[in-house]
Design a protein around this motif. Structure first.
Motif, PDB file in Angstrom:
ATOM      1  N   VAL A 144       2.486   1.746  -3.438  1.00  0.00           N
ATOM      2  CA  VAL A 144       1.534   2.205  -4.402  1.00  0.00           C
ATOM      3  C   VAL A 144       1.154   3.919  -4.012  1.00  0.00           C
ATOM      4  CG1 VAL A 144      -0.941   2.151  -5.019  1.00  0.00           C
ATOM      5  CG2 VAL A 144       0.491   0.025  -4.670  1.00  0.00           C
ATOM      6  N   TYR A 145       1.123   4.173  -2.635  1.00  0.00           N
ATOM      7  CA  TYR A 145       1.025   5.531  -2.542  1.00  0.00           C
ATOM      8  C   TYR A 145       2.028   6.573  -2.965  1.00  0.00           C
ATOM      9  CZ  TYR A 145       1.094   9.834   0.141  1.00  0.00           C
ATOM     10  OH  TYR A 145       1.047  11.064   0.639  1.00  0.00           O
ATOM     11  N   TYR A 178      -4.494  -3.313  -8.460  1.00  0.00           N
ATOM     12  CA  TYR A 178      -4.133  -3.536  -9.870  1.00  0.00           C
ATOM     13  C   TYR A 178      -2.866  -2.823  -9.989  1.00  0.00           C
ATOM     14  CZ  TYR A 178      -8.974  -4.867  -9.765  1.00  0.00           C
ATOM     15  OH  TYR A 178     -10.151  -5.587  -9.248  1.00  0.00           O
ATOM     16  N   HIS A 179      -2.128  -2.186  -9.081  1.00  0.00           N
ATOM     17  CA  HIS A 179      -0.856  -1.344  -9.471  1.00  0.00           C
ATOM     18  C   HIS A 179       0.253  -2.133  -9.684  1.00  0.00           C
ATOM     19  CE1 HIS A 179       1.843   1.985  -9.068  1.00  0.00           C
ATOM     20  NE2 HIS A 179       0.912   2.675  -9.288  1.00  0.00           N
ATOM     21  N   GLU A 180       1.227  -1.948 -10.267  1.00  0.00           N
ATOM     22  CA  GLU A 180       2.372  -2.734 -10.677  1.00  0.00           C
ATOM     23  C   GLU A 180       3.284  -2.630  -9.507  1.00  0.00           C
ATOM     24  OE1 GLU A 180       5.243  -4.837 -12.397  1.00  0.00           O
ATOM     25  OE2 GLU A 180       3.356  -4.420 -13.229  1.00  0.00           O
ATOM     26  N   HIS A 212       2.141  -5.556  -7.266  1.00  0.00           N
ATOM     27  CA  HIS A 212       2.237  -7.006  -8.062  1.00  0.00           C
ATOM     28  C   HIS A 212       3.627  -7.154  -7.712  1.00  0.00           C
ATOM     29  CE1 HIS A 212      -0.932  -6.630 -11.400  1.00  0.00           C
ATOM     30  NE2 HIS A 212      -1.742  -6.463 -10.073  1.00  0.00           N
ATOM     31  N   ALA A 237      -8.032   0.249  -6.480  1.00  0.00           N
ATOM     32  CA  ALA A 237      -7.044   0.695  -7.623  1.00  0.00           C
ATOM     33  C   ALA A 237      -5.584  -0.112  -6.911  1.00  0.00           C
ATOM     34  CB  ALA A 237      -6.805   2.063  -7.692  1.00  0.00           C
ATOM     35  N   PRO A 238      -5.316   0.152  -5.767  1.00  0.00           N
ATOM     36  CA  PRO A 238      -3.884  -0.558  -5.323  1.00  0.00           C
ATOM     37  C   PRO A 238      -3.544  -1.791  -5.740  1.00  0.00           C
ATOM     38  CG  PRO A 238      -4.732   0.939  -3.674  1.00  0.00           C
ATOM     39  CD  PRO A 238      -5.906   0.765  -4.673  1.00  0.00           C
ATOM     40  N   TYR A 275       0.895  -1.083  -0.141  1.00  0.00           N
ATOM     41  CA  TYR A 275      -0.085  -0.030  -0.045  1.00  0.00           C
ATOM     42  C   TYR A 275       1.070   1.155   0.079  1.00  0.00           C
ATOM     43  CZ  TYR A 275      -4.574  -2.377   0.878  1.00  0.00           C
ATOM     44  OH  TYR A 275      -5.624  -3.301   0.886  1.00  0.00           O
ATOM     45  N   ALA A 292       4.461   5.570  -5.290  1.00  0.00           N
ATOM     46  CA  ALA A 292       4.393   5.811  -6.851  1.00  0.00           C
ATOM     47  C   ALA A 292       3.376   6.476  -7.562  1.00  0.00           C
ATOM     48  CB  ALA A 292       4.314   4.174  -7.443  1.00  0.00           C
ATOM     49  N   THR A 293       2.300   6.578  -7.008  1.00  0.00           N
ATOM     50  CA  THR A 293       1.274   7.405  -7.490  1.00  0.00           C
ATOM     51  C   THR A 293       1.025   9.022  -7.073  1.00  0.00           C
ATOM     52  OG1 THR A 293      -0.576   6.775  -5.827  1.00  0.00           O
ATOM     53  CG2 THR A 293      -0.464   5.407  -7.634  1.00  0.00           C
TER      54      THR A 293
END
Length: 195
Positions: A74-75, A149-151, A154, A146-147, A71, A77-78
């Motif tokens: 992702v935070y 599906y984020h690369e 993954h 959304a998180p 999480y 990265a976005t």
């Protein structure tokens, strides 16, 4: 024997109607044996050509940090934000339940396998987990968003290029009594074709 079949059918149909999404659970530890029963239920989901395209990562205790760091990554990265406090707030999302199960579609190399069907089979496995949790007196919620599906997520779970997360199942003992949800009538969603 007939009475047992009726009772089993009534129990199953009752569980389908009574199961609820439980988003708030107690911090109390869930015995490993119960978690294993959830996973066993998952493996009985149907899959085309019996490919069984699922795998699970069970996170408890500090193991939930695996998801929490996902999480946070992702935070960052976005948003481009590396603030430690904000990242830690994201990490805490993984600690909302004593058990979190990552459900992963890991497609078969069977040439007859169709990706959409592999994903659908993994979704069916998740539904089995939710029903089993209800039957065992546990609360569960299937989280996505959304998180998932984020690369960066993954990468956190070291997924192969063909694998995908289909949900995070948060599990624990219920800390709420949910209201009964409304459902559209069967008549509203069904068309009968008999001629």
């Amino acid at each position: 024997m007939a009475n047992e079949s009726v009772t089993s059918a009534e129990q199953l149909l009752g569980a389908l109607r009574e199961r609820r999404t439980i988003g708030r659970v107690k911090g109390e530890e869930v015995p490993r044996e119960l978690i294993e029963q959830l996973l066993e239920a998952a493996t009985w989901a149907p899959s085309h050509h019996n490919t069984q395209p699922w795998k699970f990562v069970v996170m408890t205790g500090e193991g939930r940090r695996l998801l929490g760091e996902g999480y946070a990554n992702v935070y960052s990265a976005t948003t481009g934000d590396q603030d430690v406090e904000k990242r830690e707030k994201e990490v805490k999302k993984a600690f909302r339940a004593p058990v979190v199960i990552a459900a992963i579609c890991s497609p078969s190399d069977d040439p007859r396998a169709v990706l959409a069907e592999e994903v659908a089979a993994t979704h069916a496995a998740v539904q089995n987990v939710l029903l089993a949790a209800h039957a065992l007196g546990l609360g569960a919620i299937w989280r996505s968003g959304a998180p998932l599906y984020h690369e960066a997520m993954h990468q956190q779970f070291k997924l192969r290029e063909d694998e995908q997360l289909v949900g995070f199942i948060y599990v624990g003992y219920p800390d709420i009594t949910p209201n009964a949800p409304s459902r559209r009538s069967v008549q509203e969603v069904t068309e009968w074709v008999d001629k």
